[in-house]
Design a protein around this motif. Structure first.
Motif, short mmCIF file in Angstrom:
data_model
loop_
_atom_site.label_atom_id
_atom_site.label_comp_id
_atom_site.label_asym_id
_atom_site.label_seq_id
_atom_site.Cartn_x
_atom_site.Cartn_y
_atom_site.Cartn_z
N THR A 17 -112.19 -29.38 -27.71
CA THR A 17 -110.97 -28.77 -27.18
C THR A 17 -111.13 -28.43 -25.71
O THR A 17 -110.26 -28.71 -24.88
CB THR A 17 -110.61 -27.50 -27.99
OG1 THR A 17 -110.53 -27.86 -29.36
CG2 THR A 17 -109.29 -26.93 -27.55
N ASP A 44 -104.65 -26.81 -28.90
CA ASP A 44 -104.70 -26.16 -30.21
C ASP A 44 -103.34 -25.52 -30.41
O ASP A 44 -103.04 -24.51 -29.80
CB ASP A 44 -105.76 -25.05 -30.24
CG ASP A 44 -107.16 -25.62 -30.32
OD1 ASP A 44 -107.29 -26.84 -30.47
OD2 ASP A 44 -108.10 -24.84 -30.22
N SER A 55 -109.50 -26.45 -34.40
CA SER A 55 -108.34 -27.32 -34.34
C SER A 55 -108.09 -27.84 -35.74
O SER A 55 -109.00 -28.31 -36.40
CB SER A 55 -108.60 -28.52 -33.44
OG SER A 55 -109.30 -28.11 -32.30
MG MG Z 1 -111.42 -27.49 -31.02
#
Ligand code: MG
Ligand code: GDP
Length: 643
Positions: A17, A44, A55
């Protein structure tokens, strides 16, 4: 503009992420990187993801780098079931595999690596977190070579890279040994070719958090990873994820492999198979809007592109538009759906059951790993899921998206069943008149994992081919619950005898008769209960090894192998899903959060009957003959055999 459709894969916490955020910043898509730690990351998108810092939903973001449009197709991180990983491949041309340079290769990294290799996906490595003191890209590289593949080329080390590339070609090797300086262009071309064919993986390193090595990564994605093949005019596309828009309703993330889809175009969709005739059920739907990956209303999607198509209603994830032969990868929507756990959902207020039904239907149409069904006879909502974490996410989504407060019952494992010994199943459906369908089946136990096979040795003059086809059509239904109440599997079924009657046979008689004949055979064959067994790879500090080994024994598990590597130990084991459902929590406290577990479904195996459960029968038992025939006949127009 040229494009890249890329997926970023990483074991949990490797920095997927954070890296996606930095790629967006570098391309100018967003001004400032959101933070996973502060819960502000752009990729996210659910509150539960933000709160937990994980996520859970595949999303797609679009960015531009030096004239190339890059679609980052995010990959779900809440499960490491390989089937789900492969689902996220459907839309991709290439991938980036993120490795935490401080932690090195994790079991989950190996799972991801194997999946990428299996699918022949071109990809490159990004060794992240090089800012951390214990991180050393060269050590991580050595580990990759040892545990994953020797075919990895560090872009940060020109000498090593040159040496590697020259080693892949006799001609280059001769020139290299002659002392010639091989032109950079030539080396680059070679690496591009090797990457595309899966013979080599470029590797880069950097820090997503501290914004190091990101421009180099973008350059490498554009240079070394292949874009889509375009130019084919025949329609071929796959719906790989669902999207929801407040005003447009349900949309489908769609990847085009050939042809084009346009706004207001009418598409003919296969939404199922007619149970009686076996003919495909086709519906016509009109596309109401098309957005590209950047969310712009473009009205068209062309070969190679990714975007969202609205107006197609409740289409299944994995639906293929046009010619499936042109897909670069196999898409099997059905086989991915193997939820292992069943749980009841109850709305806080009983009057909200109808709304809960609708909400669950909407959620399961978005998530192939969630099945929801309302059981009329008991008035219960039953969900089939993969694991406990998924429940927490569901609870949150029901609350935030649908305003529903829901409680869940105790999760239970979904078993299967087969027969103990070869048996004959017989039915003479000749009463009450008018009807005539006589069937004789031979049922034979088949090896684990082989599923159901069907063949017929009955000549068409005894049972008309049209009726034999009906028997085959009725099989999935007839096998959807065996004598223990679970789905029947691992069976070789042969239609060995029977007959129709020129005057008395009614068009649907063989559909009504098949479950009776099959159930008769299942009863004679004797039931064997099968339970889902997981393969789990534990990685933990060596001090925990003893406890893990004894816990596996406790859970009726079986150790496959153990390997120690300095401070850490890796243990591979087979463990029944039933006894390991709560183990992730115990394991986390045992290892003080330093361990990891990677899980995949190994298969179903015979289970001691005293441990096993039977499922209450849904609907009328076909062996309760007169009641069953009455129910089947009176409901023929509806969904009669909804067991
Ligand atoms: Mg993530
Ligand atoms: P994901 O689970 O793969 O999506 O990983 P995240 O992006 O959520 O990151 C997990 C944790 O690692 C977070 O606390 C991040 O701040 C941290 N992290 C991510 N990238 C880096 C990095 O390059 N260096 C350091 N030191 N920490 C990082």
């Amino acid at each position: 503009m040229s494009t890249r459709n890329i997926g970023i894969f990483a074991h949990v916490d490797a920095g997927k992420t954070t890296l996606s955020e930095q790629l967006l910043v570098h391309s100018g898509r967003i001004r400032e990187a959101g933070s996973v730690d502060r819960g502000t990351a752009h990729t996210d998108d659910l509150p539960v993801e933000r709160r937990r810092g994980i996520s859970v939903r595949a999303t797609c973001v679009s960015l531009e780098w030096k004239g190339t449009s890059i679609q980052l197709i995010d990959t779900p991180g809440h499960t490491d079931f390989s089937a789900e990983i492969e689902r996220s491949f459907w839309a991709l041309d290439a991938a980036v595999l993120v490795v935490d340079a401080a932690q090195g290769v994790q079991p989950q990294t190996e799972t991801l690596f194997r999946a990428l290799k299996n699918q022949r996906m071109p990809f490159l490595f990004f060794l992240n977190k090089t800012d951390r003191e214990e991180a050393d890209p060269d050590t991580a590289l050595k580990q990759i070579r040892k545990k994953l593949t020797p075919e990895v080329c560090p872009l940060w080390n020109p000498e090593e890279l040159t040496e590697y590339l020259c080693g892949t070609s006799d001609e280059l090797m001769v020139r290299y040994l002659d002392g010639e300086t091989i032109p950079a262009d030539e080396l680059r071309e070679r690496l591009i070719r090797l990457t595309a064919s899966g013979e080599a993986c470029p590797a880069l390193c950097g820090s997503a958090l501290h914004d190091r090595g990101i421009a180099e990564l973008l350059d490498a994605m554009v240079t070394y990873l292949p874009g889509p093949e375009t130019g084919d005019s025949e329609l071929c596309a796959v719906a790989f994820a669902a999207a929801r828009d407040r005003s447009m309703g349900r949309g489908l993330w769609t990847r085009m492999f050939g042809g084009r889809l346009e706004n207001r175009m009418t598409v003919e969709l296969r939404v199922g198979t007619n149970r009686v005739t076996g003919e495909p059920i086709l519906v016509q739907r009109k596309i109401s809007q098309i957005r590209n990956a950047a969310g712009e209303d473009t009205g068209v999607l062309s070969s190679g592109e990714v975007g969202i198509v609205y107006g197609l209603g409740d289409l299944e994830i994995g639906h293929v538009f046009g010619n499936p032969e042109k897909l670069p990868r196999k898409v099997q929507p059905g086989t991915l759906k193997t939820p292992l756990i069943m749980v009841r959902a109850l709305p806080e207020k009983p009057e909200e059951m109808q709304r809960l039904r609708e909400a669950c239907a909407a959620l399961s149409s978005e998530d192939p790993l969630l099945e929801a069904r309302y059981v009329e006879t008991t008035g219960e909502m039953v969900l089939r899921i993969m694991g406990r974490v998924q429940l927490e996410i569901l609870e949150e989504m029901l609350k935030t998206r649908f305003g529903l407060t829901v409680s869940f019952g105790e999760p239970a494992v979904i078993y299967r069943e087969t027969i103990r010994q070869r048996a004959t199943g017989f039915v003479a459906y000749t009463m009450p008149k008018p009807c005539w369908a006589v069937l004789e089946f031979d049922l034979e136990p088949a090896p684990r994992g082989s599923g159901i096979t069907f063949s017929s040795v009955v000549p068409g003059r005894d049972i008309m081919p049209r009726y034999q086809h009906q028997v085959e059509q009725a099989l999935p239904l007839a096998l959807s619950q065996g004598r223990l109440g679970w789905q029947v599997t691992d069976l070789k079924i042969t239609l060995t005898g029977g007959n129709h009657h020129l005057i008395h046979t009614h068009p649907l008689d063989f559909i009504v008769a098949t479950p009776m004949g099959i159930q008769d055979g299942l009863r004679r064959g004797g039931s064997v209960l099968l339970e889902p067994v997981l393969e789990i790879v534990f990685t933990a500090p060596s001090g925990c090894a003893g406890r893990i080994l004894s816990d596996v024994q406790q859970m009726r598990g079986e150790i496959l192998d153990t390997a120690a590597d300095g401070e850490t130990v890796t243990i591979r084991a087979l463990v029944p899903a039933a006894s390991s459902m709560d183990y992730p929590i115990q394991f986390a406290s045992l290892t003080s959060g330093k361990g990891s577990m990677s899980t995949s479904l190994h298969g179903y195996r015979e289970c001691p009957t005293e441990l096993g459960k039977t499922a209450p029968r849904r609907g009328v038992d076909p062996l309760d003959t007169s009641k069953y025939i009455l129910a089947a006949r009176s409901a023929l127009e509806g969904d009669i055999f909804e067991f």
